[in-house]
Design a protein around this motif. Structure first.
Motif, PDB file in Angstrom:
ATOM      1  N   SER A 509       0.833  -1.208   0.000  1.00 44.50           N
ATOM      2  CA  SER A 509       0.000   0.000   0.000  1.00 44.50           C
ATOM      3  C   SER A 509       0.859   1.247   0.000  1.00 44.50           C
ATOM      4  O   SER A 509       2.039   1.216   0.371  1.00 44.50           O
ATOM      5  N   ASP A 510       0.238   2.365  -0.375  1.00 45.79           N
ATOM      6  CA  ASP A 510       0.921   3.660  -0.373  1.00 45.79           C
ATOM      7  C   ASP A 510       1.408   4.021   1.023  1.00 45.79           C
ATOM      8  O   ASP A 510       2.518   4.532   1.204  1.00 45.79           O
ATOM      9  N   GLU A 511       0.546   3.777   2.000  1.00 45.49           N
ATOM     10  CA  GLU A 511       0.833   4.229   3.356  1.00 45.49           C
ATOM     11  C   GLU A 511       2.019   3.495   3.972  1.00 45.49           C
ATOM     12  O   GLU A 511       2.734   4.055   4.802  1.00 45.49           O
ATOM     13  N   TYR A 512       2.243   2.240   3.574  1.00 43.74           N
ATOM     14  CA  TYR A 512       3.360   1.483   4.129  1.00 43.74           C
ATOM     15  C   TYR A 512       4.654   1.746   3.369  1.00 43.74           C
ATOM     16  O   TYR A 512       5.746   1.591   3.916  1.00 43.74           O
ATOM     17  N   SER A 513       4.554   2.150   2.124  1.00 41.88           N
ATOM     18  CA  SER A 513       5.740   2.353   1.309  1.00 41.88           C
ATOM     19  C   SER A 513       6.636   3.429   1.895  1.00 41.88           C
ATOM     20  O   SER A 513       6.194   4.536   2.195  1.00 41.88           O
ATOM     21  N   SER A 514       7.906   3.111   2.049  1.00 46.96           N
ATOM     22  CA  SER A 514       8.874   4.094   2.533  1.00 46.96           C
ATOM     23  C   SER A 514       9.481   4.897   1.387  1.00 46.96           C
ATOM     24  O   SER A 514      10.303   5.791   1.614  1.00 46.96           O
ATOM     25  N   SER A 515       9.055   4.591   0.158  1.00 46.41           N
ATOM     26  CA  SER A 515       9.610   5.259  -1.018  1.00 46.41           C
ATOM     27  C   SER A 515       8.714   6.393  -1.514  1.00 46.41           C
ATOM     28  O   SER A 515       9.040   7.030  -2.520  1.00 46.41           O
ATOM     29  N   GLY A 516       7.588   6.625  -0.833  1.00 45.74           N
ATOM     30  CA  GLY A 516       6.672   7.663  -1.278  1.00 45.74           C
ATOM     31  C   GLY A 516       5.926   7.296  -2.542  1.00 45.74           C
ATOM     32  O   GLY A 516       5.530   8.167  -3.323  1.00 45.74           O
ATOM     33  N   HIS A 517       5.699   6.004  -2.758  1.00 42.00           N
ATOM     34  CA  HIS A 517       5.015   5.563  -3.958  1.00 42.00           C
ATOM     35  C   HIS A 517       3.499   5.599  -3.754  1.00 42.00           C
ATOM     36  O   HIS A 517       3.000   5.624  -2.628  1.00 42.00           O
TER      37      HIS A 517
END
Length: 557
Positions: A509-517
């Motif tokens: 998910s977007d919220e878990y991504s540490s890459s700002g994806h």
């Protein structure tokens, strides 16, 4: 009374651009790094929708190899010029956001028929993203886009600029002019569309960032170049906990503090409007449905529809009288037009490509996949790993339900540890789960095991390996249930073994991504061969179905 059930386009279908041509409605949505590009959806009643196809289906229109996840095709704009009988599609290819520079190109393609063929692309500019095309009454065409301002000390992202497009010369002419720096102080101005009604030019934009502070705002002017007057009730649609916070210059697009627990549809923004043939008005907008337990939107950003009406003084409002997006909306006064139910299983027998299946960055072509090499099977030749940004042999579809069962059957005989094939839940190259068949030197035979990436950290779940020395065919299954994932395998498709323990699917998910994806989860089948790139796997079928129970699997341990 028919009702619209939101989201009308569930799963990863963001940045909707809606139009009506005759009795047909079309929505174009962003596809980012997935190929083909720009998914086109069709409806006759705004209630029932189908995937019609894609506008960008060849590398000459869409070159994505090496592009980072969440790059690629951003925010297409679909329009139709009735006098010309021509469809126009404007789109961005975001190549890099490194250093805040936002290296991108904007293009236009055209078609006489919505189903194509679409023309070769024509380059427009590279000054910023979210381009759209406005066809004025006098026949002139105007390109709008968000001009990205990368300068230190200046407000990001910048202003909305407009420049004339000459369709005969196929180029922009004149100078670009800035017409708006935002109708509110919500910040993160983007996604401009212009509509003309009763002598006014209405500028519809998104503000607040494409996360939990997102909103649709509107302003108007008697002159195309402004000045534009802000609607006193802006934002006209939002899900944010607090509205009209001054966030100019704040670069945090996600804004988790704006999560509103009272709203099912979060991140509501990025809208475009359409009038029905019965004189009713609707707005298509982006939204998301995060799982409340973790506030993670594993289905990605989706598309919803809201019913609207015009006030006596000429402003557009949601018909419900507020600005919170609704799950259930009154449908227009049109005859119902459902489409035939789609098969849940793709048997690869027709020789035609399933419209729901996509590849990453590179086109589906005989060089690495074939429906003809072994009739009734999809043959995938192994190439690079799931961590790659270049040439993956991955075929996948959007995850569109919180509860789904995905299944395949594969024939594959790996001979060394470089060769793998199987089933994956995939968000991007940094976040995925992979139930794979590979050769284990420890067991001296093929095995089934789990490989995962968690924000870039690679893990092989060695304790979950299942030796399969004599299996000619391998059945693989993924059961997704409200943020959890369980993998299973079988030698006959009847008796199933669970592989490993329960996994956290919500991390995709977007919220878990540490890459700002900010994309969405896919489920698919793939094959790797990092040794000679010759080994292939034959997949007998690929099945995706929504489920209401945790699992239909008969399991043994």
């Amino acid at each position: 009374m028919y009702m619209i059930q939101n989201p009308v386009l569930p799963g990863f279908n963001p940045d909707p651009s809606i139009i009506r041509v005759g009795e047909d409605y079309y929505i174009a949505t962003s596809t980012f790094e997935w190929f083909p590009g720009v998914q086109i959806h069709n409806s006759r009643d705004l209630v029932h929708w189908r995937v019609l196809g894609y506008a960008l289906d060849r590398p000459s229109q869409l070159d994505l190899k090496g592009i980072e996840a969440s790059g690629g095709v951003w925010a297409p704009c679909l329009s139709y010029n009735e006098k010309e009988g021509i469809f126009y599609l404007i789109y961005t290819i975001m190549r890099s956001t490194n250093g805040g520079a936002f290296d991108l190109d904007n293009y236009v393609v055209t078609a006489n028929n919505i189903e194509g063929p679409w023309s070769e692309r024509i380059y427009l500019n590279s000054s910023g993203f979210d381009p759209s095309l406005f066809h004025d009454d006098d026949g002139r065409k105007w390109l709008l886009n968000l001009e990205w301002d990368f300068r230190q000390g200046y407000e990001h992202p910048g202003s909305i600029v407009i420049q004339e497009y000459d369709a005969k010369l196929q180029t922009l002419v004149g100078e670009a002019r800035s017409i708006s720096r935002g109708a509110t102080d919500m910040g993160c101005l983007e996604a401009p569309h212009i509509y003309k009604r009763n002598g006014y030019y209405y500028l519809v934009t998104a503000e607040g960032g494409t996360g939990f502070g997102h909103g649709v705002v509107i302003s108007r002017s008697r002159d195309l170049f402004g000045p534009y007057e802000s609607d006193p009730c802006n934002p006209i649609i939002t899900s944010a906990r607090e509205i009209n916070l001054n966030r100019r210059g704040v670069d945090d697009y996600l804004k988790p503090y704006q999560y509103n627990p009272d709203s099912i549809l979060q991140k509501s923004g990025h809208g475009s409007i359409v009038e029905t043939q019965t004189g009713e008005w609707y707005i298509a907008h982006l939204c998301a449905r995060p799982l409340k337990s973790e506030v993670r939107s594993m289905l990605g950003r989706e598309t919803a529809l809201q019913r609207c009406q015009w006030t006596e003084d000429g402003w557009l409002r949601m018909a419900n009288g507020g600005n919170r997006a609704e799950m259930t909306v009154e449908a227009p006064k049109l005859e119902a037009h459902p489409f035939a139910a789609e098969a849940i299983r793709e048997d690869f027998d027709s020789g035609k490509w399933n419209v729901h299946l996509n590849s990453l960055r590179v086109p589906l072509e005989e060089a690495w996949m074939s429906l003809e090499a072994r009739p009734g099977y999809l043959r995938l030749r192994g190439r690079e790993s799931l961590f790659s940004l270049h040439e993956q042999s991955l075929v996948a579809r959007r995850l569109q339900h919180f509860r789904a069962t995905v299944e395949t059957c594969v024939e594959f005989q790996p001979e060394n540890f470089h060769e793998m094939a199987g089933l994956t839940l995939f968000y991007d190259q940094n976040m995925f789960y992979y139930l794979r068949i590979y050769y284990s030197e420890t067991f001296g035979c093929p095995c089934i095991g789990i490989l995962s990436a968690d924000n870039g950290k690679r893990t092989e779940w060695l304790e979950s390996r299942v030796p399969i020395p004599d299996w000619e065919r391998v059945y693989l299954r993924a059961v997704i249930h409200d943020g959890t994932l369980n993998f299973y395998c079988s030698s006959d498709g009847s008796l199933w073994w669970q592989v490993g323990t329960e996994l956290d699917a919500s991390k995709c998910s977007d919220e878990y991504s540490s890459s700002g994806h900010f994309t969405g989860a896919f489920v698919g089948i793939c094959c790797q061969d990092s040794y000679r790139k010759r080994k292939y796997a034959d997949f007998d079928y690929f099945e995706y179905k929504e489920t209401t129970e945790t699992t239909e699997t008969t399991m043994t341990t």
